[in-house]
Scaffold this motif. Structure first.
Motif, PDB file in Angstrom:
ATOM      1  N   TYR A 148      49.537  41.115  30.695  1.00  0.00           N
ATOM      2  CA  TYR A 148      50.997  41.057  30.537  1.00  0.00           C
ATOM      3  C   TYR A 148      51.626  39.937  31.361  1.00  0.00           C
ATOM      4  CZ  TYR A 148      50.705  45.872  28.666  1.00  0.00           C
ATOM      5  OH  TYR A 148      50.407  47.003  27.951  1.00  0.00           O
ATOM      6  N   GLY A 149      50.833  39.254  32.169  1.00  0.00           N
ATOM      7  CA  GLY A 149      51.351  38.132  32.936  1.00  0.00           C
ATOM      8  C   GLY A 149      51.616  38.403  34.409  1.00  0.00           C
ATOM      9  N   TYR A 150      51.313  39.593  34.902  1.00  0.00           N
ATOM     10  CA  TYR A 150      51.489  39.853  36.337  1.00  0.00           C
ATOM     11  C   TYR A 150      50.435  39.059  37.095  1.00  0.00           C
ATOM     12  CZ  TYR A 150      54.903  43.366  35.172  1.00  0.00           C
ATOM     13  OH  TYR A 150      56.027  43.992  34.696  1.00  0.00           O
ATOM     14  N   ARG A 151      50.864  38.388  38.161  1.00  0.00           N
ATOM     15  CA  ARG A 151      49.993  37.453  38.847  1.00  0.00           C
ATOM     16  C   ARG A 151      49.415  37.960  40.169  1.00  0.00           C
ATOM     17  NH1 ARG A 151      53.751  34.273  35.959  1.00  0.00           N
ATOM     18  NH2 ARG A 151      55.402  34.473  37.510  1.00  0.00           N
ATOM     19  N   ARG A 152      49.990  38.993  40.740  1.00  0.00           N
ATOM     20  CA  ARG A 152      49.492  39.512  42.027  1.00  0.00           C
ATOM     21  C   ARG A 152      49.011  40.954  41.831  1.00  0.00           C
ATOM     22  NH1 ARG A 152      53.560  38.544  46.615  1.00  0.00           N
ATOM     23  NH2 ARG A 152      51.770  39.236  47.840  1.00  0.00           N
ATOM     24  N   VAL A 153      47.982  41.068  41.028  1.00  0.00           N
ATOM     25  CA  VAL A 153      47.411  42.379  40.694  1.00  0.00           C
ATOM     26  C   VAL A 153      46.280  42.697  41.664  1.00  0.00           C
ATOM     27  CG1 VAL A 153      46.137  43.667  38.932  1.00  0.00           C
ATOM     28  CG2 VAL A 153      48.066  42.202  38.269  1.00  0.00           C
ATOM     29  N   HIS A 154      46.374  43.884  42.253  1.00  0.00           N
ATOM     30  CA  HIS A 154      45.344  44.386  43.156  1.00  0.00           C
ATOM     31  C   HIS A 154      44.774  45.663  42.548  1.00  0.00           C
ATOM     32  CE1 HIS A 154      48.033  41.982  45.664  1.00  0.00           C
ATOM     33  NE2 HIS A 154      46.977  41.745  46.420  1.00  0.00           N
ATOM     34  N   TRP A 155      43.485  45.810  42.621  1.00  0.00           N
ATOM     35  CA  TRP A 155      42.837  47.028  42.130  1.00  0.00           C
ATOM     36  C   TRP A 155      42.205  47.739  43.315  1.00  0.00           C
ATOM     37  CZ3 TRP A 155      37.269  47.405  40.416  1.00  0.00           C
ATOM     38  CH2 TRP A 155      36.986  48.702  39.958  1.00  0.00           C
ATOM     39  N   TYR A 156      42.573  49.018  43.483  1.00  0.00           N
ATOM     40  CA  TYR A 156      42.072  49.826  44.585  1.00  0.00           C
ATOM     41  C   TYR A 156      41.140  50.893  44.005  1.00  0.00           C
ATOM     42  CZ  TYR A 156      42.221  53.141  48.505  1.00  0.00           C
ATOM     43  OH  TYR A 156      41.887  54.011  49.516  1.00  0.00           O
ATOM     44  N   PRO A 157      39.833  50.591  43.873  1.00  0.00           N
ATOM     45  CA  PRO A 157      38.914  51.497  43.184  1.00  0.00           C
ATOM     46  C   PRO A 157      38.642  52.815  43.902  1.00  0.00           C
ATOM     47  CG  PRO A 157      37.727  49.595  44.049  1.00  0.00           C
ATOM     48  CD  PRO A 157      39.185  49.336  44.266  1.00  0.00           C
ATOM     49  N   GLU A 158      38.915  52.907  45.193  1.00  0.00           N
ATOM     50  CA  GLU A 158      38.687  54.171  45.904  1.00  0.00           C
ATOM     51  C   GLU A 158      39.782  55.187  45.605  1.00  0.00           C
ATOM     52  OE1 GLU A 158      35.932  55.092  47.840  1.00  0.00           O
ATOM     53  OE2 GLU A 158      35.211  53.325  46.784  1.00  0.00           O
ATOM     54  N   GLY A 159      40.937  54.728  45.177  1.00  0.00           N
ATOM     55  CA  GLY A 159      42.027  55.606  44.774  1.00  0.00           C
ATOM     56  C   GLY A 159      42.407  56.650  45.818  1.00  0.00           C
ATOM     57  N   THR A 160      42.973  57.735  45.330  1.00  0.00           N
ATOM     58  CA  THR A 160      43.434  58.776  46.254  1.00  0.00           C
ATOM     59  C   THR A 160      42.281  59.441  46.988  1.00  0.00           C
ATOM     60  OG1 THR A 160      43.578  60.318  44.394  1.00  0.00           O
ATOM     61  CG2 THR A 160      45.628  59.276  45.097  1.00  0.00           C
TER      62      THR A 160
END
Length: 178
Positions: A148-160
């Motif tokens: 969608y064009g978001y440029r500062r995407v962080h993925w936190y795979p450990e989650g809650t």
């Protein structure tokens, strides 16, 4: 004794093979969402719990994509149904059901609207996507945000799971209305 040592070595080798991260698929994961996830997401920054905490303390928008469970089909008519409670990262936007491999047009529109609200319409706003550990839904949602064009995407795979295990706060969440 030697047989026991060989059996233990085989068990440890099998455990290590299961722990190996799968490669990134070309598209979105469409099934078996609770399984080991890749270690990477092209275009996004994968963050550890301490890094996620630093982003949270700095005011980044956190996006929880855990799906709502479907209402059981066998409930008698008129039975009151309440979704199970969800404890999430404080201030997170819970955009439920937006991490599936394919989204219905209405769900995709809700996701876009929810992201725009979380980012205040800024494609450069830092967004942190999460769900649970070993949950492809957050990976899918972060990948979709990049598309969608978001440029500062962080993925936190450990989650809650990782957040709570680190002793960081969790609070009762409600899905964010579009």
């Amino acid at each position: 004794m030697r047989a026991a040592a060989l059996a233990l070595a085989a068990l440890l080798a099998a455990a290590g093979a299961r722990a190996e991260a799968p490669p990134e698929p070309e598209g979105y994961r469409g099934e078996n969402f609770r399984a080991p996830t890749p270690a990477t997401l092209r275009g996004a920054t994968v963050v550890t719990t301490p890094e996620a905490e630093a982003l949270w303390r700095a005011g980044a928008a956190f996006i929880d994509v855990l799906p709502l469970p479907p209402r059981p089909r066998a409930l008698p008519p008129g039975t009151l149904w309440r979704d199970p409670p969800r404890d999430s990262i404080p201030r997170a936007h819970w955009l439920a059901n937006t991490g599936f491999g394919a989204l219905a047009p209405g769900t995709e529109a809700d996701f876009r609207q929810g992201l725009a609200a979380a980012a205040d319409g800024d494609l450069d706003a830092p967004l942190v996507f999460f769900c649970l550990r070993d949950c492809w839904m957050s990976w899918n949602a972060a990948k979709r945000a990049l598309a969608y064009g978001y440029r500062r995407v962080h993925w936190y795979p450990e989650g809650t799971d990782g957040w709570g295990e680190a002793g960081l706060p969790l609070e009762r969440a409600r899905p964010t209305a579009p």
